[in-house]
Enzyme design. Sequence first.
Site, short mmCIF file in Angstrom:
data_model
loop_
_atom_site.label_atom_id
_atom_site.label_comp_id
_atom_site.label_asym_id
_atom_site.label_seq_id
_atom_site.Cartn_x
_atom_site.Cartn_y
_atom_site.Cartn_z
N ASP A 158 -1.42 6.50 6.44
CA ASP A 158 -2.54 5.65 6.05
C ASP A 158 -2.77 4.69 7.22
O ASP A 158 -1.92 3.85 7.53
CB ASP A 158 -2.16 4.87 4.78
N TRP A 204 0.84 -1.21 0.00
CA TRP A 204 0.00 0.00 0.00
C TRP A 204 0.87 1.26 0.00
O TRP A 204 0.57 2.23 -0.70
CB TRP A 204 -0.97 0.00 1.17
N LYS A 231 -11.97 -1.68 6.73
CA LYS A 231 -11.15 -2.62 7.48
C LYS A 231 -11.65 -2.69 8.93
O LYS A 231 -11.87 -3.76 9.44
CB LYS A 231 -9.67 -2.22 7.44
C1 LIG Z 1 -7.19 -1.84 2.00
C2 LIG Z 1 -6.14 -0.82 2.11
C3 LIG Z 1 -5.98 0.20 1.15
C4 LIG Z 1 -6.83 0.29 -0.09
O1 LIG Z 1 -8.12 0.61 0.23
P1 LIG Z 1 -9.22 0.91 -0.90
O2 LIG Z 1 -10.31 1.51 -0.10
O3 LIG Z 1 -9.55 -0.40 -1.52
O4 LIG Z 1 -8.62 1.85 -1.88
C5 LIG Z 1 -5.00 1.13 1.37
N1 LIG Z 1 -4.22 1.09 2.44
C6 LIG Z 1 -4.33 0.12 3.37
C7 LIG Z 1 -3.42 0.12 4.56
C8 LIG Z 1 -5.29 -0.86 3.24
O5 LIG Z 1 -5.40 -1.83 4.17
#
Ligand SMILES: *Cc1c(COP(=O)(O)O)cnc(C)c1O
Length: 360
Positions: A171, A101, A195
Amino acid sequence: MSRVYNFSAGPAVLPEEVLIEAAEEMLDYKGTGMSVMEMSHRSKAFQEIIDTAKADLRDLMAIPEDYEVLFLQGGASQQFAMIPMNLMRNRVADYIVTGQWAKKASEEAKKYGKVNIIASSADKTFSYIPDLRNLPISEEADYVYICENNTIYGTKFKELPDTKGKLLVADVSSCFLSEPVDVKKYGVIYGGVQKNIGPAGTVIVIIRKELITDEVLPGTPTMLKYKTHADAGSLYNTPPAYGIYICGKVFQWLKRQGGLEAMKEYNEKKAKVLYDYLDASRMFCGTVEPKDRSLMNVPFVTGDEELDAKFVREAKAAGFENLKGHRTVGGMRASIYNAMPTQGVEALVAFMKMFEEENL
Ligand SMILES: *Cc1c(COP(=O)(O)O)cnc(C)c1O
């Protein structure tokens, strides 16, 4: 009705209490005679939903007054572009790459400026967090970027990097609201909610107000400017209304659990059940440097691909869903977010013990 133990990395398990409440309100939200899904986002009822959600999130995370809370769309992935478009004033940024990511985010940022990878754990398939002392932070960097919890690899930053005064952007998709955070240490904290908070489709951005300006890169679309959404209270256009409603319910659930201190304690105890077993097992082992282990995503292997596949198959038949590891890592991964009860992890460990005895 029968519910499984769902170890999905995302979209992921939500608190049953929240799902039941949402079901009860499905046809008639608080006497409005309609579902939140059918409601104008300009209605009084929805305004109350978003205002309450925002206030509860501020409360839970102790978000200071000089930070804005935005509910946006486009997934966490859209932030990979939105961040440089809004923050890359010098067109330079430093990225710490601890997994896919962060790598994706850094690659997107390259479209807008110079990206320095100032640390990486790619050499050992992202199984650890690199040394964060004395990082080669760039003089002109507009920000330093991290992915705080690595959903795929199961590592977590236990401390934040020393950014030498530069803005920190994080993030936190897969560790959002799993423990207390000191918001003041960040310029931007963001995450997709699917998540650990709610249904896919909503992204929460917590951003220092002074960073919300019209000084964005030329050509930045209106919808990708933080200021557009901040000025309109996240109601510039139709927001992901139902998602925000569910997030709000999860915030209230978290408050009932005792807030983020209590969640941290709960998550630590819960993860320990699995990690202790992995450390003692003669068949399964964790794939991550112990000091960097995530409380949310726990990857593990048997060391034998066929046995891994057999385990995933038999676990599924026994009601343990989505234990297959990410396609790039193989093996297994148990995501044990806030809403996964300790009983679920205990039941998984009991099943793993049985599997170990039968197959060793
Ligand atoms: C799942 C995830 C993403 C991507 O998320 P989307 O909503 O599908 O774009 C980005 N960063 C992390 C840490 C993730 O777990």
